[in-house]
Design an enzyme around this catalytic site. Structure first.
Site, PDB file in Angstrom:
ATOM      1  N   ASP A  92       0.863  -1.179   0.000  1.00 53.42           N
ATOM      2  CA  ASP A  92       0.000   0.000   0.000  1.00 53.42           C
ATOM      3  C   ASP A  92       0.901   1.230   0.000  1.00 53.42           C
ATOM      4  OD1 ASP A  92      -1.969   1.855   0.282  1.00 53.42           O
ATOM      5  OD2 ASP A  92      -2.551   1.281   2.310  1.00 53.42           O
ATOM      6  N   ASP A 271      -7.675  -7.652   0.578  1.00 57.08           N
ATOM      7  CA  ASP A 271      -6.839  -7.686   1.777  1.00 57.08           C
ATOM      8  C   ASP A 271      -7.639  -7.101   2.919  1.00 57.08           C
ATOM      9  OD1 ASP A 271      -5.537  -4.856   2.875  1.00 57.08           O
ATOM     10  OD2 ASP A 271      -6.297  -4.721   0.820  1.00 57.08           O
TER      11      ASP A 271
END
Length: 376
Positions: A92, A271
Site C-alpha cells: 500500500d 486484503d
C-alpha cells in the site's frame, strides 16, 4: 505482470483467473494476508507458507519507511530478502494513512505531511516519493498514492479529493515509468479508484483510471464505515466500467461474507486486517459462523477448535484450551486464532474459485453466506 481470465460465472460476475508475477502465480479470487511491518503478526513465515499458503501478502509503505527504513531494506536486498519471503508482495502506498492518521497529517496539492505516530517527527510524502519508497521496498505490486476519504464524506470534498487523486496518479505513472525496477524483477503499478459513495464520482474515477491503461485496477475508499449495501453498490458501479481483461483489487475488505458478495460482483483480489486483528482478540471465523472463543460457553468444550481442519491448529487444540490461553493472557492463543482465521479466509477464496470453474458458484455462495451469518 500478466493476467489470464479463465472463467466468468454465468449467474454472477464472479471470475477465476491467474495473475503472473516474477515471484510466482496468484490464483484469483485471492485474499492477501496483511503483513504491515514485513510480518503477518504472530505467524512465522514457515507457518504462513505451509499452513495458510497464500499466493501473495501485503505490506505497508508508510510503516516500513519509518521502520526499518529504506536504507536497511536496500542493504538487505529488498523486503523479500529481509523477511525471507519468496512469493509476491503488494505494498500500500501510504494513502490509507492519509485517512487513518487524519489528526496527524496535512494534505496539499504537492503531497501529504505526516506526523509520525512513533516519535512525532514530520515526514512528507509526494506521489513521486511514494513510488521511490516502494521501489526501495521491492514489492511486486506497488500502489499509486491517493487520498482515502472518510465516511460520511460531503460531496464536494469527495469530488475535489477524487480529482486530486487523479492528478497524483498521473504523477505516479510518470515517475514510475522514469525509474528502474529494483533487485532484478519487474514491479507493477496499480491505480486506485476513489469517489466515496457517490455513483457519478465512482463512474468518473473508474473511467479515468481505466483510460490510464495500467495492468490492473484497484478500488479504494470503501470499508471505511459505510453500510455493506453501499459498499456493494459502489463496487458494482465500478466493476461495470472496468475492463474485463485486467484484475480488480478491492482494498481493505472485509468479512468472509463481504468477500463472497464482492467476488460475485467481479472482484479478484482482497486484503484486510480482520482475520489477524479479530483473531488476536479471540474471534474466529468458520463456515458456520463466528465464535468468540473467550465466552464462558466454551470453558468445558473439549471439541476441536474447528472440525473442518483448515490448518493443523484446528484439530490440535480444543476450544476449551484456546479459551484458557486467552483467560491467562498467553500469546499462543492469539497465534492459534490468527493461523486459523487466515487459513479459513484462504480456503474460502479457493473454494469460491473451484465453484466458479465448476459453474455452480451462485448456488454455493448463497448457501455459504447463510451459514456464515451466525454468532455461535
Amino acid at each position: 505482470m500478466k493476467f489470464d481470465l479463465l472463467k466468468t460465472d454465468a449467474a454472477t460476475q464472479a471470475r477465476a483467473g491467474v495473475v503472473h508475477t516474477d515471484h510466482g502465480a496468484i490464483e484469483t479470487p485471492i485474499f492477501m494476508p496483511v503483513g504491515t511491518l514485513g510480518t503477518v503478526k504472530g505467524v512465522h513465515q514457515r507457518e504462513l507458507k505451509e499452513e495458510v499458503n497464500p499466493d501473495i501478502i501485503l505490506a505497508n509503505t508508510y510503516h516500513l519507511y519509518l521502520r526499518p527504513g529504506t536504507d536497511i531494506l536496500e542493504k538487505a536486498g529488498g523486503l523479500h530478502q529481509f523477511m525471507n519471503w519468496d512469493r509476491p508482495i503488494l505494498t500500500d502506498s501510504g494513502g490509507y494513512q492519509v485517512y487513518s492518521l487524519s489528526a496527524n497529517r496535512k494534505i496539499k496539492e504537492e503531497g501529504v505531511k505526516f506526523k509520525s505516530h512513533i516519535d512525532g517527527s514530520y515526514h512528507f510524502f509526494t506521489p513521486e516519493r511514494a513510488m521511490d519508497i516502494q521501489r526501495s521496498i521491492g514489492a511486486d505490486i506497488i500502489m499509486a498514492f491517493d487520498e482515502c476519504t472518510p465516511y460520511p464524506c460531503e460531496y464536494n470534498y469527495a469530488r475535489r479529493s477524487m480529482h486530486m487523486t487523479h492528478r497524483w496518479l498521473k504523477r505516479c505513472i510518470e515517475h514510475f515509468n522514469n525509474t528502474p525496477d529494483r533487485y532484478g524483477f519487474k514491479q507493477t503499478l496499480f491505480p486506485i479508484i476513489q469517489g466515496s459513495t457517490y455513483k457519478d464520482l465512482r463512474v468518473q474515477s473508474a473511467e479515468f483510471v481505466a483510460n490510464c491503461d495500467l495492468p490492473a485496477n484497484a478500488i479504494g475508499g470503501l470499508s471505511v464505515g459505510e453500510p455493506a449495501e453501499e459498499m456493494y453498490a459502489m463496487t458494482e458501479v465500478v466493476t461495470a466500467v472496468l475492463p474485463n481483461e485486467k484484475p480488480r483489487y478491492l482494498m481493505g475488505v472485509g468479512t468472509p461474507i463481504n468477500l463472497l458478495e464482492n467476488v460475485a460482483l467481479g472482484v479478484d483480489m482482497f486484503d484486510c486486517v480482520m482475520p489477524t486483528r479479530n483473531g488476536r482478540n479471540g474471534m474466529i471465523f468458520t463456515a458456520n459462523g463466528s465464535i468468540n472463543i473467550k465466552n464462558k460457553k466454551w470453558e468445558a468444550d473439549f471439541s476441536p477448535l474447528d472440525d473442518a481442519g483448515y490448518a493443523w491448529v484446528d484439530t490440535e487444540y480444543s476450544k476449551s484450551y484456546v479459551r484458557h490461553l486467552f483467560t491467562v493472557n498467553e500469546m499462543l492463543g492469539r497465534q492459534i486464532c490468527t493461523i486459523h482465521n487466515l487459513a479459513f479466509y484462504l480456503w474460502l477464496m479457493r473454494e469460491a474459485r473451484k465453484h466458479i470453474l465448476a459453474g455452480d458458484f451462485a448456488t454455493w455462495k448463497e448457501k455459504m453466506v447463510k451459514q456464515m451469518d451466525n454468532r455461535l
